[in-house]
Design a protein around this motif. Structure first.
Motif, short mmCIF file in Angstrom:
data_model
loop_
_atom_site.label_atom_id
_atom_site.label_comp_id
_atom_site.label_asym_id
_atom_site.label_seq_id
_atom_site.Cartn_x
_atom_site.Cartn_y
_atom_site.Cartn_z
N ILE A 175 -21.66 10.53 -0.56
CA ILE A 175 -21.59 9.10 -0.26
C ILE A 175 -22.48 8.27 -1.19
CG2 ILE A 175 -23.35 9.15 1.56
CD1 ILE A 175 -21.68 7.00 3.01
N THR A 176 -23.63 8.80 -1.56
CA THR A 176 -24.56 8.01 -2.39
C THR A 176 -23.88 7.62 -3.71
OG1 THR A 176 -26.41 9.17 -1.37
CG2 THR A 176 -26.88 7.97 -3.39
N ASN A 177 -23.18 8.57 -4.35
CA ASN A 177 -22.49 8.23 -5.60
C ASN A 177 -21.30 7.31 -5.36
OD1 ASN A 177 -24.03 9.39 -7.65
ND2 ASN A 177 -23.27 11.43 -7.11
N LYS A 178 -20.62 7.47 -4.22
CA LYS A 178 -19.47 6.59 -3.94
C LYS A 178 -19.94 5.15 -3.78
CE LYS A 178 -15.80 9.52 -2.49
NZ LYS A 178 -15.98 10.69 -1.62
N ILE A 179 -21.05 4.94 -3.07
CA ILE A 179 -21.60 3.59 -2.94
C ILE A 179 -21.96 3.06 -4.32
CG2 ILE A 179 -23.57 2.27 -2.06
CD1 ILE A 179 -23.57 4.05 0.41
N GLY A 180 -22.58 3.90 -5.13
CA GLY A 180 -22.98 3.50 -6.49
C GLY A 180 -21.79 3.03 -7.31
N ASP A 181 -20.67 3.78 -7.24
CA ASP A 181 -19.47 3.39 -8.00
C ASP A 181 -18.93 2.04 -7.53
OD1 ASP A 181 -19.70 5.76 -9.32
OD2 ASP A 181 -18.09 6.79 -8.23
N ASP A 182 -18.87 1.86 -6.20
CA ASP A 182 -18.35 0.59 -5.67
C ASP A 182 -19.23 -0.59 -6.10
OD1 ASP A 182 -16.38 2.01 -4.49
OD2 ASP A 182 -17.12 1.80 -2.43
#
Lengths: 348, 348
Positions: free
Chosen positions: B327-334
């Motif tokens: 999730i941490t990287n997904k938030i970063g991408d968004d």
């Protein structure tokens, strides 16, 4: 004005036109036949409803107007139509001394704006607040304010709301020294916004007021019956009130599903029904209908737009109790007292 | 680090010492035997509890410390003891790459302050938020944030929370394009604070984000199952969450009273019991345990101080799902996406 209260009723504000308002008025009149009413709105519609309640009809004066405030009308637009709309005319009846209180089930924002403009705030009150009773596990309901009149509040507003809420609890609930708390996200002194901390400090010092300030309260303690008045800004108050309503409905919806889930539980429901009816009564918002704008030079009561006749009768009862107990003057005395002490404090 | 998640556990944070934490850990390990744990706290107490769960014990490394953060310890004091306390050491394990997530049932303010200091906020995030799942009448829970990390929030904070909440709903609830709403005291565009109106305008324009922004929601609609993510400041979020908890308890307390009120209703209760057990499961806060600090460079999960082993296991499951779904990287991408669009918008 007579000793018996006269209520100015906006017949056009509720979700269903005058039907519930008139039936509720008749219900209130059956309970106290000394009451009388001035009803504002469409004469034909009002007379048609009053024909069903001939006894109450004798206690009613109708003032015709074909104009009503719409549910989504902006307050800034509504105030321009104060003289010609059923809502505005009911409020003006209080201003002109023709009625002791006004009642409407219409647009809350418009009712607030019109009431404030017509009646003005009391000396010592910067902003009026919307107050209502909430059910608890205790013997009495609790008074909560502000429920949405003021999105943002400073410490002085919160102190004034505390004084007004305590006066409400004294007059309507009969509690000599109501327990007052500020709604917060923790009970430790360092929790919450600067406004809350400052208001708490002011209330802790104001021990000459006819209330017992007990610090902060969190949302999960509201219904425990351990507090009489809960004070908050209008944003948080509205969130808390509506979340409580929504959660109560959520749990009863789940309960209904559970009872319908098997033949066995359906039988269980049939057996438990009389007891469950009591639960229903306890949670029925109509039994807590009647939110009051406090802090104005005159009483205005907001009925829920979807209230049934029982709900309307309850709102009228709230208005009549406040009139009988002269709440406006009681709030005035407490505020004078507060200001005199604050002045001495500063001078010392 | 292995593919299987490693969770750093503060054994000393819960209300009852390590007992519930270790039993919960064992329960989570039974469900997924590839998980492993580093447990921080009093070695003797932890070993005594682990002796009851020999299988799980093999998946646990104990790191002894006799220091723990107190329930009423101020965050400013707590952060000075990050290196020596069970809570601080569990967070540092995430920082140092020894664990994928940290879990604590202790002092929320201290956990927040220590996590923020050790892990720092992600690029593009000004403030982390506390997010959790709430039950609804729909098929899935809803994600709500912020639940108390930030007393006051500006429009940018609320937009960032929306991005983070949507990533939570995508990864944990599996909803491709979550429906997001801002909590407000009305659904009309002109309602609420300036921050809310500005956040709504920003979200309405950001149609390239993997979320569907549906405007405002009021407190009474939260549990209707018509929204996946509800965003609010930490003050209102905490008030709403706790009021919902308190009201659910209030209604079930009334229900219990109703069932006990007569022999007939007691018999009804006995018949309905299996169905009512489902209601109890649906409302049990242990089934929704595990609030997550989102927006940090590392995962920290807060378990309720009074959670039972089932609740602790749930919180561990939430942590493991977030690790597995990165999730941490997904938030970063968004967030990168949002900033790139906002930049183009400004440049245009």
């Amino acid at each position: 004005m007579d000793a018996a209260p006269c209520i100015a009723v906006d017949a056009m504000g509720g979700d269903t036109g005058p039907a519930a308002m008139i039936a509720g008025l008749a219900r209130a009149h059956r309970r106290d036949s000394k009451m009388h009413f001035i009803v504002y709105g469409d004469e034909n519609l009002i007379e048609a409803e009053l024909a069903k309640h001939p006894k109450a009809a004798r206690a009613v004066d109708i003032v015709h107007t074909s104009e009503a405030i719409g549910a989504s009308e902006k307050p800034t637009q509504a105030i321009r139509r104060a003289r010609t709309t059923s809502m505005g005319m009911a409020i003006n009846a209080v201003k002109d001394g023709k009625a002791n209180a006004a009642l409407s089930g219409g647009n809350t924002g418009a009712l607030m704006a019109m009431s404030k403009l017509a009646l003005r705030t009391m000396p010592g009150i910067d902003r009026p607040a919307l107050a209502a009773l909430l059910p608890t596990l205790g013997d009495t309901d609790l008074v909560m304010l502000d429920l949405g009149a003021n999105t943002e509040c400073d410490a002085q507003n919160l102190v004034q709301f505390s004084v007004m809420g305590a006066a409400y609890a004294r007059t309507v609930l009969g509690i000599a020294k109501p327990r007052v708390r500020l709604l917060n996200i923790g009970t430790e002194e360092l929790k919450g916004t600067g406004e809350l901390k400052e208001a708490a400090a002011l209330l802790r010092e104001a021990d000459y007021l006819p209330l017992a300030f007990n610090g902060f309260i969190e949302g999960d303690q509201l219904s425990r019956g351990e507090v009489d008045v809960v004070v908050t800004d209008g944003f948080s108050g509205n969130i808390a009130l509506k979340t409580a309503e929504g959660t109560a409905r959520f749990v009863t919806d789940l309960l209904r599903r559970a009872f319908k889930s098997s033949i066995r539980s359906k039988a269980g429901f049939a057996l438990s029904k009389p007891a469950l009816e009591l639960l229903k009564v306890h949670l029925d918002p109509n039994n807590h209908n009647g939110a009051v704008f406090l802090g104005l030079n005159g009483l205005v009561v907001k009925s829920h737009g979807g209230a049934n006749p029982k709900g309307v009768a309850n709102a009228i009862r709230v208005a009549a109790q406040m009139v009988a107990n002269d709440i406006t003057n009681k709030i005035g005395d407490d505020l004078d007292n507060f200001r005199a002490h604050a002045f001495n404090h500063e001078a010392a």
